[in-house]
Design a protein around this motif. Sequence first.
Motif, PDB file in Angstrom:
ATOM      1  N   THR A   1       0.855  -1.185   0.000  1.00  0.00           N
ATOM      2  CA  THR A   1       0.000   0.000   0.000  1.00  0.00           C
ATOM      3  C   THR A   1       0.887   1.230   0.000  1.00  0.00           C
ATOM      4  O   THR A   1       1.719   1.408   0.888  1.00  0.00           O
ATOM      5  CB  THR A   1      -0.917   0.031   1.229  1.00  0.00           C
ATOM      6  OG1 THR A   1      -1.753  -1.138   1.233  1.00  0.00           O
ATOM      7  CG2 THR A   1      -1.805   1.269   1.207  1.00  0.00           C
TER       8      THR A   1
ATOM      9  N   GLU B   1       1.278   5.151   0.402  1.00  0.00           N
ATOM     10  CA  GLU B   1       0.579   6.312   0.943  1.00  0.00           C
ATOM     11  C   GLU B   1       0.708   7.485  -0.030  1.00  0.00           C
ATOM     12  O   GLU B   1       1.241   7.334  -1.129  1.00  0.00           O
ATOM     13  CB  GLU B   1       1.170   6.659   2.315  1.00  0.00           C
ATOM     14  CG  GLU B   1       1.080   5.525   3.343  1.00  0.00           C
ATOM     15  CD  GLU B   1      -0.354   5.054   3.576  1.00  0.00           C
ATOM     16  OE1 GLU B   1      -1.268   5.894   3.494  1.00  0.00           O
ATOM     17  OE2 GLU B   1      -0.543   3.856   3.843  1.00  0.00           O
TER      18      GLU B   1
ATOM     19  N   ARG C   1      -2.069  -2.206  -3.675  1.00  0.00           N
ATOM     20  CA  ARG C   1      -3.428  -1.744  -3.398  1.00  0.00           C
ATOM     21  C   ARG C   1      -3.524  -0.231  -3.589  1.00  0.00           C
ATOM     22  O   ARG C   1      -2.715   0.524  -3.055  1.00  0.00           O
ATOM     23  CB  ARG C   1      -3.832  -2.093  -1.964  1.00  0.00           C
ATOM     24  CG  ARG C   1      -5.257  -1.686  -1.609  1.00  0.00           C
ATOM     25  CD  ARG C   1      -5.623  -2.126  -0.210  1.00  0.00           C
ATOM     26  NE  ARG C   1      -4.938  -1.330   0.811  1.00  0.00           N
ATOM     27  CZ  ARG C   1      -5.418  -0.191   1.316  1.00  0.00           C
ATOM     28  NH1 ARG C   1      -6.561   0.301   0.870  1.00  0.00           N
ATOM     29  NH2 ARG C   1      -4.750   0.459   2.248  1.00  0.00           N
TER      30      ARG C   1
ATOM     31  N   ARG D   1      -5.634   3.363  -3.137  1.00  0.00           N
ATOM     32  CA  ARG D   1      -6.521   3.955  -2.138  1.00  0.00           C
ATOM     33  C   ARG D   1      -7.416   5.015  -2.777  1.00  0.00           C
ATOM     34  O   ARG D   1      -7.028   5.682  -3.743  1.00  0.00           O
ATOM     35  CB  ARG D   1      -5.701   4.605  -1.015  1.00  0.00           C
ATOM     36  CG  ARG D   1      -4.793   3.624  -0.270  1.00  0.00           C
ATOM     37  CD  ARG D   1      -3.988   4.322   0.804  1.00  0.00           C
ATOM     38  NE  ARG D   1      -3.235   5.451   0.262  1.00  0.00           N
ATOM     39  CZ  ARG D   1      -3.459   6.722   0.598  1.00  0.00           C
ATOM     40  NH1 ARG D   1      -4.399   7.032   1.463  1.00  0.00           N
ATOM     41  NH2 ARG D   1      -2.727   7.672   0.062  1.00  0.00           N
TER      42      ARG D   1
END
Length: 398
Positions: A48, A50, A165, A167
């Motif tokens: 993931t 950010e 992934r 977001r």
Amino acid sequence: MNPVPARLAAIALLVASPLALAACGGDDDDSKTAAVSTQAGGSGSVTTVEDLPTKDGGSSAKGLAIDPRTIYTRLGGGVVTIIAAGATNTDSGGLGSGFVVSADGEIATNAHVVSLGEKANSPVAGRVFVRFADRNQVPAKVVGTDRFNDVALLKIDPKDLDLVRLRFAGPEDAHVGDPVVAIGSPFGEEQSVSEGIISALDRSIRSTSGFDTVDAIQTDAAINRGNSGGPLLDARGRVIGINSQIETSSGDGTGVGFAISAKTVERAIDQIRKGGKASYPYLGVSTVGVYPQLAKKFDLGTDTGAWIQDIPSGGPGDEAGLRGPNGPTQQFQVSAFRPGGDVVVAIDDQPVKTSTDLSEVVQGFRPGQTVTLKVFRGGKPKAVKVKLGRRPTVVPKG
């Protein structure tokens, strides 16, 4: 102008060929790195990323720059190509795009990408495969679809796969003029990147059900057949929408692109996770937006609102006593209008200034919920209670 879902009609024999992107005036300072978290998933992993740094080093501020190369390098692995076909090898199918939304192997895409046809009742493809940027290709299960907003949720087995992934951004993160990047497989050219801006917000586009999808994002980033289901990303690498369709007069990809907003997509995914499909409230009216000159011409009593032009018989609005037009069609300026209908200006104290507002406000309630509409009838305010129904598969005829 014809809205064209960005879809490839038949499956071709494709060779994955990720683009080697050149620098676009990006910031090569490697000290500006995004926070990355990686967790094990079976024998594979889930990464993931950010918020990415922008080239000017700012936050999501007005006028920030974008670095397509960094976005692609960090997040391109989370964008996939989706191949859909019928139950047999002789059935034709389609090709589109999608992206990873969870560590469990969930993939978001458009409903029309995994449907055999462009109608609201078209069957879901019998076989669906997901192809990653690293050339892994695995079967996927269609968890469910939201045909009203053109969203589908797929599920793959994440074992032995290295997933990235993506977001979602919040509703407050999208602004007209902000730079965006679209990643997908236009015409089967996998891992293609295009750059543009948010041209407009709160657009209304027609879904296969005949109902409008509201809160859509208009962009000038290149979106073509095969881009459907891929992400539209902001400068921070957050998904602000799913690329869904183009509006074109030529029948090809030269036109205006639209993406389903992240807010709408997340709401659809939540419903699909719970029950395999999405359900929305239904008021049962067809309206046009009011503007000052129109209000004066027809003495509506308000210069904003959603003016009812049709009420399907037996629908919630009809049963509640909302008034539809009662006079012959009249031409005004460049359009024709039917006088006599109520003008909706609020629902449970939430203002309704346009027809799009009406759709957005109604969508925030639940089927079966009773709401109070403030309307202008014959130029005077009136309150009408309506028990919302459940939206039918296709738009009823009046």
